[in-house]
Scaffold this active site. Structure first.
Site, PDB file in Angstrom:
ATOM      1  N   VAL A  62       0.803  -1.217   0.000  1.00 25.18           N
ATOM      2  CA  VAL A  62       0.000   0.000   0.000  1.00 25.18           C
ATOM      3  C   VAL A  62       0.837   1.268   0.000  1.00 25.18           C
ATOM      4  CG1 VAL A  62      -1.991  -1.120   1.078  1.00 25.18           C
ATOM      5  CG2 VAL A  62      -0.261   0.000   2.528  1.00 25.18           C
ATOM      6  N   TYR A 155       3.496   5.946  15.077  1.00 26.27           N
ATOM      7  CA  TYR A 155       2.131   5.441  14.899  1.00 26.27           C
ATOM      8  C   TYR A 155       1.091   6.523  15.191  1.00 26.27           C
ATOM      9  CZ  TYR A 155      -1.788   2.149  15.583  1.00 26.27           C
ATOM     10  OH  TYR A 155      -2.982   1.461  15.513  1.00 26.27           O
ATOM     11  N   LYS A 159      -1.685   8.053  12.590  1.00 26.04           N
ATOM     12  CA  LYS A 159      -3.125   7.956  12.814  1.00 26.04           C
ATOM     13  C   LYS A 159      -3.751   9.334  13.016  1.00 26.04           C
ATOM     14  CE  LYS A 159      -3.309   3.478  12.517  1.00 26.04           C
ATOM     15  NZ  LYS A 159      -3.896   2.841  11.305  1.00 26.04           N
TER      16      LYS A 159
END
Length: 255
Positions: A62, A155, A159
């Site tokens: 991806v 992370y 997000k």
């Protein structure tokens, strides 16, 4: 019921695999995009077929534009343009503080968890052209988009960025009838929480922080994804829906 084409990334395990199976149980045909584990992707495909639906597996990185384009082209060749995208591909936080984190680690996480969401969303949208009509993009985010943790800068930043991507996409695509939402899970028993699945004492120590007293199941997240892609959620877009048993409500206690 009209049969839809659903693309699920990161569908070889965890929440992605549960989402693929859940959409299959709805009668939707499901394209299972996976990173490297073809055997695991085939097991997910088997779960979709067990529900009576069609499934195909397609390898996709991806974070790579050409790979994403090729994967969507394969789906479109077989079944036409997708109606639903569930972006579940992602990496977990490194546990490394900013002062010791290498740039390669930062980029690896951002490229997968944020740029991957951008690339898959963009390819889903361009594949639809200027067509209007009900369609849905659902991003699997995290409560750590806003409830940050030491050692999670990579992370949490990814997000947090995903939240803004979701909201921006929602207002851009609403005139075409495309709804864009995020699901923000807390502790879910997936391979990302492998230790909690095998170490009962460790799991219980974490579950004590959850008001509902237990970790979540991937199928519960999948049920929410199915709802967000359904006609019952046709007026919901730009939402960030938390599914964490109340865990994120506890972040200020003890201070």
């Amino acid at each position: 019921m009209t049969r839809r084409t659903v693309v699920v990334t990161g569908a070889e395990s965890g929440i992605g695999a549960a989402c693929a199976a859940a959409f299959g149980q709805q009668g939707d045909r499901v394209a299972i995009l996976y990173f490297a584990d073809a055997a695991a992707a085939e097991r997910t495909a088997g779960a979709v077929r067990d529900g009576g639906a069609e499934a195909m597996t397609v390898q996709a990185h991806v974070d790579d534009e050409a790979s994403v384009d090729a994967a969507f082209a394969a789906v479109e060749k077989a079944w036409g343009r997708p109606d639903v995208l569930v972006n579940s591909a992602g990496l977990n936080m490194s546990g490394v503080t900013v002062r010791t984190m290498q740039l390669d680690q930062w980029r690896r996480l951002i490229d997968t968890d944020l740029t991957g969401a951008f690339l898959t969303s963009r390819r889903f949208l361009t594949g639809r052209g200027e067509a209007t009509g009900d369609a849905a993009i659902i991003h699997i985010s995290s409560i750590h988009a806003y409830a940050v943790r030491a050692g999670g800068a990579d992370y949490c930043a990814a997000k947090g960025g995903l939240s803004n991507l979701v909201e921006t996409l929602a207002i851009e695509e609403a005139p075409r009838g495309i709804r864009v939402n995020a699901i923000e899970p807390g502790m879910i028993l997936t391979p990302m929480n492998a230790r909690a699945q095998t170490d009962a004492a460790y799991r219980q120590s974490l579950e004590r922080n959850i008001p509902m007293g237990r970790a979540g199941d991937p199928a519960e997240v999948a049920d929410l994804a199915v709802f967000l892609a359904s006609d019952k959620a046709r007026y919901i877009t730009g939402a960030r829906i938390v599914i964490d048993g109340g865990l994120s409500l506890m972040q200020a206690l003890g201070a």
